[in-house]
Design a protein around this motif. Structure first.
Motif, PDB file in Angstrom:
ATOM      1  N   GLY A  57      49.802  51.040  74.718  1.00 56.53           N
ATOM      2  CA  GLY A  57      49.558  50.092  75.793  1.00 56.53           C
ATOM      3  C   GLY A  57      48.194  50.268  76.437  1.00 56.53           C
ATOM      4  N   ALA A  58      48.032  49.652  77.602  1.00 53.71           N
ATOM      5  CA  ALA A  58      46.728  49.628  78.274  1.00 53.71           C
ATOM      6  C   ALA A  58      46.811  50.207  79.679  1.00 53.71           C
ATOM      7  CB  ALA A  58      46.207  48.200  78.329  1.00 53.71           C
ATOM      8  N   GLY A  59      47.638  51.219  79.868  1.00 56.80           N
ATOM      9  CA  GLY A  59      47.815  51.795  81.187  1.00 56.80           C
ATOM     10  C   GLY A  59      46.700  52.740  81.593  1.00 56.80           C
ATOM     11  N   PRO A  60      46.839  53.369  82.757  1.00 53.90           N
ATOM     12  CA  PRO A  60      45.810  54.284  83.265  1.00 53.90           C
ATOM     13  C   PRO A  60      45.510  55.455  82.326  1.00 53.90           C
ATOM     14  CG  PRO A  60      47.393  53.741  84.989  1.00 53.90           C
ATOM     15  CD  PRO A  60      47.945  53.186  83.725  1.00 53.90           C
ATOM     16  N   ALA A  61      46.540  55.980  81.630  1.00 55.97           N
ATOM     17  CA  ALA A  61      46.306  57.101  80.711  1.00 55.97           C
ATOM     18  C   ALA A  61      45.403  56.681  79.557  1.00 55.97           C
ATOM     19  CB  ALA A  61      47.634  57.645  80.180  1.00 55.97           C
ATOM     20  N   THR A  62      45.598  55.475  79.056  1.00 54.35           N
ATOM     21  CA  THR A  62      44.750  54.974  77.962  1.00 54.35           C
ATOM     22  C   THR A  62      43.303  54.837  78.419  1.00 54.35           C
ATOM     23  OG1 THR A  62      46.605  53.766  76.977  1.00 54.35           O
ATOM     24  CG2 THR A  62      44.396  53.070  76.345  1.00 54.35           C
ATOM     25  N   VAL A  63      43.113  54.308  79.623  1.00 57.53           N
ATOM     26  CA  VAL A  63      41.753  54.161  80.155  1.00 57.53           C
ATOM     27  C   VAL A  63      41.117  55.533  80.363  1.00 57.53           C
ATOM     28  CG1 VAL A  63      40.380  53.327  82.087  1.00 57.53           C
ATOM     29  CG2 VAL A  63      42.289  51.953  81.232  1.00 57.53           C
ATOM     30  N   ALA A  64      41.864  56.475  80.922  1.00 51.99           N
ATOM     31  CA  ALA A  64      41.330  57.826  81.143  1.00 51.99           C
ATOM     32  C   ALA A  64      40.962  58.479  79.828  1.00 51.99           C
ATOM     33  CB  ALA A  64      42.363  58.668  81.890  1.00 51.99           C
ATOM     34  N   TRP A  65      41.805  58.318  78.816  1.00 50.13           N
ATOM     35  CA  TRP A  65      41.508  58.869  77.486  1.00 50.13           C
ATOM     36  C   TRP A  65      40.192  58.310  76.954  1.00 50.13           C
ATOM     37  CZ3 TRP A  65      40.286  57.460  72.639  1.00 50.13           C
ATOM     38  CH2 TRP A  65      40.437  58.406  71.618  1.00 50.13           C
ATOM     39  N   ALA A  66      40.045  56.980  77.053  1.00 52.03           N
ATOM     40  CA  ALA A  66      38.852  56.332  76.518  1.00 52.03           C
ATOM     41  C   ALA A  66      37.597  56.741  77.280  1.00 52.03           C
ATOM     42  CB  ALA A  66      39.027  54.816  76.552  1.00 52.03           C
ATOM     43  N   VAL A  67      37.697  56.900  78.592  1.00 52.67           N
ATOM     44  CA  VAL A  67      36.534  57.311  79.389  1.00 52.67           C
ATOM     45  C   VAL A  67      36.054  58.690  78.956  1.00 52.67           C
ATOM     46  CG1 VAL A  67      35.790  58.004  81.696  1.00 52.67           C
ATOM     47  CG2 VAL A  67      37.051  55.871  81.383  1.00 52.67           C
ATOM     48  N   ILE A  68      36.989  59.622  78.739  1.00 51.51           N
ATOM     49  CA  ILE A  68      36.597  60.963  78.306  1.00 51.51           C
ATOM     50  C   ILE A  68      36.045  60.919  76.884  1.00 51.51           C
ATOM     51  CG2 ILE A  68      37.434  63.283  77.756  1.00 51.51           C
ATOM     52  CD1 ILE A  68      39.504  62.943  79.990  1.00 51.51           C
ATOM     53  N   ALA A  69      36.755  60.255  75.981  1.00 52.88           N
ATOM     54  CA  ALA A  69      36.378  60.257  74.569  1.00 52.88           C
ATOM     55  C   ALA A  69      35.045  59.573  74.317  1.00 52.88           C
ATOM     56  CB  ALA A  69      37.464  59.569  73.748  1.00 52.88           C
TER      57      ALA A  69
END
Length: 211
Positions: A57-69
């Motif tokens: 999905g596109a929740g906060p965890a996905t966004v946080a993962w992408a920001v770090i990666a």
């Protein structure tokens, strides 16, 4: 990163623990950003365990993962290497730092203006983000991260750069086959190399102190 939520959580916790040791044994402030890298990698994998449990999905965890990666590591790695490097090596590290900054800026802009979603694909997680000129961004990312480690002028950091390059090729191949995600194993190996690097830096500081 890893092939399941449990694997991500276990590996992330172990890598973060290595990061705590790296930071605790660091004696020079300029070594701290690089010593803290396992902490960031561990947190990254722990975040992904939540993405697994949420079925993507596109929740906060996905966004946080992408920001770090994407933008954070593209900027963090070359900057940390530059800060820790001896003066003779710093000039040649400017190219990875500048490339990383430009790549991070482009990736951050896309994350701010486009949605990122995660999809479970067998034993892997796929992340979908609309990126312009992806080949150019990948090249810039590798110059910033792998390039800075290879140009650091330190034997262990060159080894780390080689391991990251090999790991990226293997993990990308397995990911494309949707077979299994193995980056967590390479992240653990890289964290152990950084643990050895911080140990050697600590010994160097101690031996250089007046008695």
């Amino acid at each position: 990163m890893c092939w399941s939520a449990t694997a991500d959580l276990v590996a992330g916790s172990g890598i973060a623990a290595i990061g705590v040791v790296c930071v605790a044994r660091t004696r020079r402030s300029r070594d701290l950003p690089l010593a803290a890298l396992p902490l960031l990698l561990g947190a990254h994998q722990i975040i992904e365990s939540f993405i697994w449990r949420s079925d993507g999905g596109a929740g906060p965890a996905t966004v946080a993962w992408a920001v770090i990666a994407l933008p954070l590591l593209a900027l963090w790695v070359p900057s940390a290497v530059l800060i820790a490097a001896p003066p003779p090596a710093r000039r040649r590290l400017l190219l990875p730092v500048v490339t990383g900054a430009a790549t991070a800026a482009s990736l951050a802009y896309r994350l701010a203006t486009r949605p990122v979603t995660a999809e479970i694909r067998g034993h892997t997680l796929g992340y979908v983000l609309d990126l312009p000129h992806p080949e150019l961004l990948v090249a810039g990312y590798l110059v910033a991260t792998v390039g800075s480690l290879l140009l650091a002028g330190d034997r262990l950091l060159r080894l780390l750069g080689f391991l990251v390059a090999v790991g990226a090729v293997i993990c990308a191949t397995l990911w494309r086959l949707e077979f299994i995600s193995t980056w967590c194993a390479f992240a653990a190996v890289c964290s152990v190399v950084l643990l050895g690097w911080t140990h050697r830096r600590t010994v160097t500081v101690r031996t250089s102190m007046p008695h």
